[in-house]
Design an enzyme around this catalytic site. Sequence first.
Site, short mmCIF file in Angstrom:
data_model
loop_
_atom_site.label_atom_id
_atom_site.label_comp_id
_atom_site.label_asym_id
_atom_site.label_seq_id
_atom_site.Cartn_x
_atom_site.Cartn_y
_atom_site.Cartn_z
N VAL A 23 0.84 -1.20 0.00
CA VAL A 23 0.00 0.00 0.00
C VAL A 23 0.87 1.25 0.00
O VAL A 23 0.60 2.22 -0.71
CB VAL A 23 -0.96 0.01 1.21
CG1 VAL A 23 -1.76 1.30 1.25
CG2 VAL A 23 -1.90 -1.19 1.15
N SER A 42 8.61 1.78 9.42
CA SER A 42 8.17 0.40 9.18
C SER A 42 9.35 -0.54 9.44
O SER A 42 10.48 -0.26 9.03
CB SER A 42 7.69 0.23 7.75
OG SER A 42 7.30 -1.12 7.52
N PRO A 43 9.08 -1.67 10.12
CA PRO A 43 10.16 -2.64 10.34
C PRO A 43 10.47 -3.46 9.09
O PRO A 43 11.55 -4.03 8.96
CB PRO A 43 9.59 -3.53 11.46
CG PRO A 43 8.11 -3.47 11.25
CD PRO A 43 7.83 -2.07 10.76
N PHE A 78 6.21 1.00 14.80
CA PHE A 78 5.76 2.32 15.21
C PHE A 78 5.71 2.41 16.72
O PHE A 78 5.24 1.49 17.40
CB PHE A 78 4.38 2.61 14.62
CG PHE A 78 3.79 3.89 15.13
CD1 PHE A 78 4.19 5.11 14.61
CD2 PHE A 78 2.85 3.87 16.16
CE1 PHE A 78 3.66 6.29 15.09
CE2 PHE A 78 2.31 5.05 16.65
CZ PHE A 78 2.71 6.27 16.11
N ASP A 124 -7.70 1.50 3.72
CA ASP A 124 -8.75 0.49 3.71
C ASP A 124 -9.78 0.64 4.82
O ASP A 124 -10.54 -0.28 5.09
CB ASP A 124 -8.15 -0.91 3.74
CG ASP A 124 -9.09 -1.97 3.15
OD1 ASP A 124 -9.83 -1.62 2.22
OD2 ASP A 124 -9.10 -3.10 3.64
#
Length: 268
Positions: A23, A42-43, A78, A124
Amino acid sequence: MKSLQVAHQLINKDVLLIGGGDVAMTRIPKLLPTGCKITLISPHLHHKLKLKYFNPMKCRENWTPESQSIYNIIETEFRNSYLDIEKKNWTLILTCIPDRVESERIFNLCKEKYGPQQMINVADIPHLCDFYFGANVALTTDGNLQILISSNGLSPRFTALIKDEIGSMFQDWELDGALEKLGQLRARIRGLTQLEIDVKYRMSWIKACTDTFGLKYCHSIDVDKLVSLFQKMALMQPPSLQFPSRDTMLNDYSITTTAKVASSSSSL
């Protein structure tokens, strides 16, 4: 309720993007051309993300709006404390993670911290979106002429189909040249301050002139001749909006023969 479709200027504005998967890969190419400063958390990153959208030599201290690169990447999960990175105020916050519970938690956390005016997009989950991306149709190569199609989050795929249809309709039109010529004409006329021209008259004149040439022939206008025509009409008492006939405009105020041929054919 309808959404308000606006063109949002994001140059040098801070944007927080949470998530680095599929996304996020649809969001980044829409955000980078605006010149915004994306901080991505983001990991796990999409295998093409760094290759396509991140240049280590053009991040943070060396970043500029023209870099077309993500400003900063933080490769961890996060954390609430990340909302205080360098005490930033985020113009936009986007969550692009598959965890709906965590997405909603981040949404509520951001609203609590920054207030209800904070603009957030939760992937979404339409009712948690203050804005939608929609489908953008770029009709000129520089992207200055765009059409935004939005279904208010109901069906992104359907808007994409409409986008492709519109794009194919205009692919053979000379819209780049038309927009460039009209921009030059508008700037030249706006610069005629010595004539003390009423703004309403100037706008009405440009509108009527643009309508006369239409979508197909604006690329062929002769800017110099039209500026001269404007000066003559503006100095009349009262200023005139009575243009020559369309055939005359297409023949005498065009720098190509395209309009002449088309005009002659249509009159047969």
